[in-house]
Write a protein that holds these residues in place. Structure first.
Motif, PDB file in Angstrom:
ATOM      1  N   LEU A   1     -77.326  32.488  93.231  1.00  0.00           N
ATOM      2  CA  LEU A   1     -75.929  32.873  93.063  1.00  0.00           C
ATOM      3  C   LEU A   1     -75.084  31.632  93.291  1.00  0.00           C
ATOM      4  N   ILE A   2     -74.321  31.235  92.262  1.00  0.00           N
ATOM      5  CA  ILE A   2     -73.520  30.026  92.368  1.00  0.00           C
ATOM      6  C   ILE A   2     -72.105  30.302  91.864  1.00  0.00           C
ATOM      7  N   PRO A   3     -71.124  29.482  92.294  1.00  0.00           N
ATOM      8  CA  PRO A   3     -69.780  29.598  91.733  1.00  0.00           C
ATOM      9  C   PRO A   3     -69.700  28.853  90.411  1.00  0.00           C
ATOM     10  N   GLU A   4     -68.890  29.340  89.487  1.00  0.00           N
ATOM     11  CA  GLU A   4     -68.765  28.688  88.192  1.00  0.00           C
ATOM     12  C   GLU A   4     -67.298  28.575  87.790  1.00  0.00           C
ATOM     13  N   PHE A   5     -66.985  27.559  87.013  1.00  0.00           N
ATOM     14  CA  PHE A   5     -65.656  27.378  86.446  1.00  0.00           C
ATOM     15  C   PHE A   5     -65.457  28.280  85.227  1.00  0.00           C
ATOM     16  N   GLY A   6     -66.537  28.635  84.573  1.00  0.00           N
ATOM     17  CA  GLY A   6     -66.467  29.323  83.282  1.00  0.00           C
ATOM     18  C   GLY A   6     -67.286  28.535  82.286  1.00  0.00           C
ATOM     19  N   PHE A   7     -67.188  28.922  81.026  1.00  0.00           N
ATOM     20  CA  PHE A   7     -67.943  28.214  79.997  1.00  0.00           C
ATOM     21  C   PHE A   7     -67.335  26.838  79.741  1.00  0.00           C
ATOM     22  N   CYS A   8     -68.169  25.934  79.274  1.00  0.00           N
ATOM     23  CA  CYS A   8     -67.715  24.573  79.024  1.00  0.00           C
ATOM     24  C   CYS A   8     -66.716  24.561  77.873  1.00  0.00           C
ATOM     25  N   PRO A   9     -65.715  23.667  77.919  1.00  0.00           N
ATOM     26  CA  PRO A   9     -64.762  23.568  76.811  1.00  0.00           C
ATOM     27  C   PRO A   9     -65.444  23.030  75.567  1.00  0.00           C
ATOM     28  N   GLU A  10     -64.766  23.191  74.430  1.00  0.00           N
ATOM     29  CA  GLU A  10     -65.327  22.682  73.186  1.00  0.00           C
ATOM     30  C   GLU A  10     -65.464  21.163  73.269  1.00  0.00           C
ATOM     31  N   PRO A  11     -66.553  20.641  72.760  1.00  0.00           N
ATOM     32  CA  PRO A  11     -66.745  19.187  72.819  1.00  0.00           C
ATOM     33  C   PRO A  11     -65.847  18.480  71.817  1.00  0.00           C
ATOM     34  N   PRO A  12     -65.636  17.167  72.008  1.00  0.00           N
ATOM     35  CA  PRO A  12     -64.823  16.420  71.045  1.00  0.00           C
ATOM     36  C   PRO A  12     -65.562  16.248  69.732  1.00  0.00           C
ATOM     37  N   GLU A  13     -64.816  15.839  68.714  1.00  0.00           N
ATOM     38  CA  GLU A  13     -65.417  15.595  67.407  1.00  0.00           C
ATOM     39  C   GLU A  13     -66.407  14.439  67.504  1.00  0.00           C
ATOM     40  N   CYS A  14     -67.500  14.550  66.751  1.00  0.00           N
ATOM     41  CA  CYS A  14     -68.476  13.473  66.716  1.00  0.00           C
ATOM     42  C   CYS A  14     -67.907  12.275  65.955  1.00  0.00           C
ATOM     43  N   GLU A  15     -68.335  11.097  66.354  1.00  0.00           N
ATOM     44  CA  GLU A  15     -67.930   9.878  65.659  1.00  0.00           C
ATOM     45  C   GLU A  15     -68.975   9.547  64.602  1.00  0.00           C
ATOM     46  N   ASP A  16     -68.549   9.480  63.355  1.00  0.00           N
ATOM     47  CA  ASP A  16     -69.453   9.125  62.273  1.00  0.00           C
ATOM     48  C   ASP A  16     -69.795   7.647  62.346  1.00  0.00           C
ATOM     49  N   PHE A  17     -71.066   7.342  62.155  1.00  0.00           N
ATOM     50  CA  PHE A  17     -71.482   5.944  62.157  1.00  0.00           C
ATOM     51  C   PHE A  17     -71.060   5.287  60.862  1.00  0.00           C
ATOM     52  N   ASN A  18     -70.441   4.130  60.990  1.00  0.00           N
ATOM     53  CA  ASN A  18     -70.026   3.370  59.816  1.00  0.00           C
ATOM     54  C   ASN A  18     -70.466   1.943  60.021  1.00  0.00           C
ATOM     55  N   GLY A  19     -71.586   1.589  59.416  1.00  0.00           N
ATOM     56  CA  GLY A  19     -72.111   0.255  59.600  1.00  0.00           C
ATOM     57  C   GLY A  19     -71.249  -0.824  58.972  1.00  0.00           C
ATOM     58  N   GLU A  20     -70.550  -0.497  57.867  1.00  0.00           N
ATOM     59  CA  GLU A  20     -69.711  -1.471  57.182  1.00  0.00           C
ATOM     60  C   GLU A  20     -68.253  -1.134  57.433  1.00  0.00           C
ATOM     61  N   LEU A  21     -67.579  -1.969  58.214  1.00  0.00           N
ATOM     62  CA  LEU A  21     -66.168  -1.752  58.513  1.00  0.00           C
ATOM     63  C   LEU A  21     -65.266  -2.657  57.679  1.00  0.00           C
ATOM     64  N   VAL A  22     -65.842  -3.276  56.647  1.00  0.00           N
ATOM     65  CA  VAL A  22     -65.069  -4.233  55.851  1.00  0.00           C
ATOM     66  C   VAL A  22     -63.878  -3.554  55.197  1.00  0.00           C
ATOM     67  N   CYS A  23     -64.104  -2.395  54.589  1.00  0.00           N
ATOM     68  CA  CYS A  23     -63.011  -1.711  53.882  1.00  0.00           C
ATOM     69  C   CYS A  23     -61.951  -1.206  54.852  1.00  0.00           C
ATOM     70  N   ILE A  24     -62.402  -0.739  56.061  1.00  0.00           N
ATOM     71  CA  ILE A  24     -61.435  -0.252  57.042  1.00  0.00           C
ATOM     72  C   ILE A  24     -60.548  -1.399  57.510  1.00  0.00           C
ATOM     73  N   GLU A  25     -61.144  -2.570  57.753  1.00  0.00           N
ATOM     74  CA  GLU A  25     -60.353  -3.724  58.173  1.00  0.00           C
ATOM     75  C   GLU A  25     -59.449  -4.200  57.047  1.00  0.00           C
ATOM     76  N   PHE A  26     -59.930  -4.093  55.807  1.00  0.00           N
ATOM     77  CA  PHE A  26     -59.132  -4.525  54.655  1.00  0.00           C
ATOM     78  C   PHE A  26     -57.847  -3.708  54.529  1.00  0.00           C
ATOM     79  N   GLU A  27     -57.917  -2.418  54.916  1.00  0.00           N
ATOM     80  CA  GLU A  27     -56.734  -1.555  54.813  1.00  0.00           C
ATOM     81  C   GLU A  27     -55.590  -2.041  55.694  1.00  0.00           C
ATOM     82  N   THR A  28     -55.894  -2.787  56.753  1.00  0.00           N
ATOM     83  CA  THR A  28     -54.855  -3.229  57.689  1.00  0.00           C
ATOM     84  C   THR A  28     -54.389  -4.659  57.427  1.00  0.00           C
ATOM     85  N   VAL A  29     -55.005  -5.346  56.476  1.00  0.00           N
ATOM     86  CA  VAL A  29     -54.624  -6.724  56.180  1.00  0.00           C
ATOM     87  C   VAL A  29     -53.312  -6.737  55.395  1.00  0.00           C
TER      88      VAL A  29
END
Length: 220
Positions: free
Chosen positions: A173-201
């Motif tokens: 028998l233990i005390p609980e806060f309740g169910f865990c909150p929803e997790p954050p969005e997953c981060e998609d892996f992007n090996g090539e960031l060239v285009c993302i950096e180009f958008e800010t140039v």
């Protein structure tokens, strides 16, 4: 009755703004009934090197220790109720990496520490026949000396910390806060960031500068 009153009537978690009102819940969990620690020291571990060389030490990775199948023996002690003699042997393996200094090739060499024999006394309370205790171990192995080459072997010392536990699956028998909150969005892996950096140039100048826009120090 609140969980805080069940645990300790003098403690009221409701008075602390950082603790909400806990709800009592039942869970099935592995409870540690007893545990103890020991150390083992191996002053000289020799690992055979492959042909060729010379070699230099790169790294060593120790695997978790395990109780060797068929070696665990639990014997109740007659003159000590709720205590048992526990015997077993522990195996710890490792992977040693060395580099051929002539070719630069890294070679992995599997190895194993000498077997560790344990003969100890642990608290194991009387229980119904259907209830089963488990003996669980955890190990932490580490180098104690820098590996040195002696003839055709690499020699070093190893220290091993061992924690031994008596574990039983129970309902708690233990005390609980309740169910865990929803997790954050997953981060998609992007090996090539060239285009993302180009958008800010910033946009470059498309046309050559006029004479009046060129600093005089650049004209001299």
């Amino acid at each position: 009755m609140k969980v805080s009153e069940i645990i300790n009537p003098d403690i009221s978690l409701q008075q602390d703004p950082y603790f909400p009102d806990f709800q009592p819940v039942c869970i099935i969990a592995d409870k540690v009934y007893a545990h103890c620690q020991q150390r083992e020291c191996f002053e000289e571990i020799a690992v055979q090197l492959p042909e060729g060389g010379p070699f230099e030490f790169v790294n060593i990775t120790f695997n978790a220790g395990e109780i060797i199948d068929g070696t665990l023996m639990i014997t109740p002690i007659k003159n000590r109720p709720n205590f048992s003699r526990v015997r077993f042997r522990v195996r710890i393996t490792f992977v040693l990496q060395v580099r051929n200094t002539m070719t630069g090739v890294v070679i992995s060499i599997p190895g194993e520490l000498p077997k560790i024999q344990k003969d100890i006394v642990l608290f194991m309370p009387e229980a119904r026949d259907e209830f089963e205790f488990q003996i669980v171990i955890e190990t932490a192995s580490q180098l104690l000396t820098e590996p040195m080459q002696e003839k055709e072997c690499l020699v070093f010392a190893v220290g091993v910390f061992i924690i031994i536990k008596v574990v039983g699956k129970v309902q708690l028998l233990i005390p609980e806060f309740g169910f865990c909150p929803e997790p954050p969005e997953c981060e998609d892996f992007n090996g090539e960031l060239v285009c993302i950096e180009f958008e800010t140039v910033p946009f470059p100048d498309f046309f050559p500068r006029q004479l009046e826009n060129i600093p005089t120090d650049e004209l001299s």
